[in-house]
Design a protein around this motif. Structure first.
Motif, PDB file in Angstrom:
ATOM      1  N   ASP A  15      -1.055  -3.925   6.531  1.00  0.00           N
ATOM      2  CA  ASP A  15      -0.504  -2.680   6.017  1.00  0.00           C
ATOM      3  C   ASP A  15       1.012  -2.641   6.150  1.00  0.00           C
ATOM      4  O   ASP A  15       1.690  -1.964   5.369  1.00  0.00           O
ATOM      5  CB  ASP A  15      -1.127  -1.483   6.746  1.00  0.00           C
ATOM      6  N   GLY A  16       1.548  -3.338   7.137  1.00  0.00           N
ATOM      7  CA  GLY A  16       2.995  -3.428   7.275  1.00  0.00           C
ATOM      8  C   GLY A  16       3.602  -4.235   6.143  1.00  0.00           C
ATOM      9  O   GLY A  16       4.644  -3.868   5.577  1.00  0.00           O
ATOM     10  N   THR A  17       2.946  -5.327   5.796  1.00  0.00           N
ATOM     11  CA  THR A  17       3.382  -6.120   4.652  1.00  0.00           C
ATOM     12  C   THR A  17       3.278  -5.298   3.374  1.00  0.00           C
ATOM     13  O   THR A  17       4.108  -5.414   2.471  1.00  0.00           O
ATOM     14  CB  THR A  17       2.522  -7.395   4.541  1.00  0.00           C
ATOM     15  N   ALA A  18       2.265  -4.422   3.331  1.00  0.00           N
ATOM     16  CA  ALA A  18       2.079  -3.567   2.155  1.00  0.00           C
ATOM     17  C   ALA A  18       3.246  -2.599   1.962  1.00  0.00           C
ATOM     18  O   ALA A  18       3.575  -2.242   0.826  1.00  0.00           O
ATOM     19  CB  ALA A  18       0.771  -2.790   2.278  1.00  0.00           C
ATOM     20  N   VAL A  19       3.862  -2.152   3.061  1.00  0.00           N
ATOM     21  CA  VAL A  19       5.050  -1.287   2.945  1.00  0.00           C
ATOM     22  C   VAL A  19       6.126  -2.000   2.134  1.00  0.00           C
ATOM     23  O   VAL A  19       6.736  -1.422   1.221  1.00  0.00           O
ATOM     24  CB  VAL A  19       5.604  -0.916   4.340  1.00  0.00           C
ATOM     25  N   LEU A  20       6.343  -3.256   2.464  1.00  0.00           N
ATOM     26  CA  LEU A  20       7.360  -4.047   1.772  1.00  0.00           C
ATOM     27  C   LEU A  20       6.975  -4.256   0.307  1.00  0.00           C
ATOM     28  O   LEU A  20       7.814  -4.127  -0.596  1.00  0.00           O
ATOM     29  CB  LEU A  20       7.526  -5.393   2.481  1.00  0.00           C
ATOM     30  N   ILE A  21       5.710  -4.551   0.054  1.00  0.00           N
ATOM     31  CA  ILE A  21       5.238  -4.777  -1.319  1.00  0.00           C
ATOM     32  C   ILE A  21       5.409  -3.530  -2.170  1.00  0.00           C
ATOM     33  O   ILE A  21       5.896  -3.584  -3.305  1.00  0.00           O
ATOM     34  CB  ILE A  21       3.766  -5.218  -1.308  1.00  0.00           C
TER      35      ILE A  21
END
Length: 351
Positions: A177-183
């Motif tokens: 979900d942290g990577t999703a913030v960036l995406i």
């Protein structure tokens, strides 16, 4: 609702991943009726009442095979599997994108299409049969409904001083979900440079790194944080015992809230010590009954297209997603460039 070669991810995996213990002894016979699952957090309930809890209990009752469960961020689980590649300990790996693609690219997954995988949409499974989504999900944010009269609407609102030390998002490259913030930021701001420029400003309000997204919602519910990232399935399930938790989706440039699918994808680990048991569990998770329970018990969305849930949770989830536009990230590009994206994020934010 996850992770790469980053030193940070490796360090966190070493620090936070528990040791597996043998069930009933260390002999091969004692482990013959076992299956080990490495999974991203979110599907196991805070009080033993999550989808995993029900599925694993029913699976053991039906087959006699006990499930050994290890939980962490998607990146942590992939890194652990990488370290164990010469002597695999896990049978089934479950992560969010893009870490399931990363696991596949590292040769951690063997080809196996679970029974009924033909009922899963093409975008939710690997073309070569190495992984299949078992629970569909969407990226989102949470806020404290008691402290905030209404949810924020835009990214820019989060730059306000009221959110200083009251906002936190999990670490890109470590948590799915942290990577999703960036995406999502890259999508909403129209490019990587614009997204990083914004996240650099947001850092003034950010509490700091978190390896686990699941640990943020309780802080929001208690008022320690006003806003945090998450995903619909996990946060909706948590909201049952966290009354102050609300779900929202930051708007894109056109002012409309956006999100993207972030499914829990499962694959059979290459040279899994109990591969036949792993296959049985994957088949079981995609079975009609278990998929029907995804919304009813887990607060998520069935991976099977032929399952049309009508329970109260399914109805509430449909209303929650009403008016929210869903976009499809270029997962091949993200998988290829994830390390550089995360390194650029670290540089921009000083993380």
């Amino acid at each position: 609702m996850p992770r790469n070669r980053l030193t940070l991810a490796v360090a966190l995996a070493l620090l936070t991943t528990p040791l597996l213990s043998a069930c009933g002894g260390s002999s091969a016979a004692s482990d013959a009726k076992a299956v080990t699952v490495y999974s991203a957090d979110g599907l196991k309930g805070e009080n033993g009442d999550g989808w995993y809890d029900k599925v694993f209990a029913d699976f053991t009752k039906q087959t006699g095979i006990k499930v050994k469960y290890v939980e962490g961020g998607s990146g942590e689980m992939v890194q652990r599997a990488v370290r164990e590649k010469s002597n695999p300990q896990a049978d089934v790996l479950v992560t969010l994108p893009p870490f399931i693609q990363q696991a596949d690219g590292k040769g951690l997954l063997q080809k196996y299409s679970p029974k009924d995988a033909d009922q899963v949409g093409g975008a939710d499974k690997a073309a070569d049969g190495t992984w299949t989504s078992v629970v569909n999900n969407y990226f989102g944010f949470v806020y404290n409904k008691k402290e905030l009269k209404q949810a924020p609407k835009t990214w820019d609102e989060l730059l306000d001083a009221r959110y200083k030390n009251k906002l936190q998002y999990s670490t890109p490259g470590v948590a799915g979900d942290g990577t999703a913030v960036l995406i999502k930021a890259i999508h909403d701001f129209g490019g990587k440079e614009q997204a990083l420029a914004y996240l650099k400003k947001l850092q003034a309000n950010n509490v700091g790194p978190s390896a686990s997204t699941g640990k943020l919602a309780p802080k929001v519910d208690k008022g320690e944080l006003l806003v945090a990232n998450g995903d619909v399935q996990m946060n909706y399930a948590q909201s049952k015992s966290m009354p102050a938790l609300g779900i929202w989706f930051p708007a894109g440039k056109d002012g409309k809230p956006t999100t993207f699918a972030l499914p829990y994808a499962a694959g059979l680990v290459t040279k899994a010590p109990h591969s036949e048991n792993g296959k049985k569990l994957l088949d079981f998770m995609l079975a009609q009954k278990q998929q029907q329970e995804v919304s009813e018990i887990g607060g998520g969305f069935a991976a099977r297209q032929d399952v049309k849930a009508t329970d109260a949770n399914a109805i509430a989830l449909t209303r929650l997603m009403d008016g929210v536009e869903s976009f499809e990230p270029d997962w091949n590009d993200i998988d290829k460039n994830l390390t550089s994206y995360v390194e650029d994020w670290q540089s921009a934010t000083g993380s």
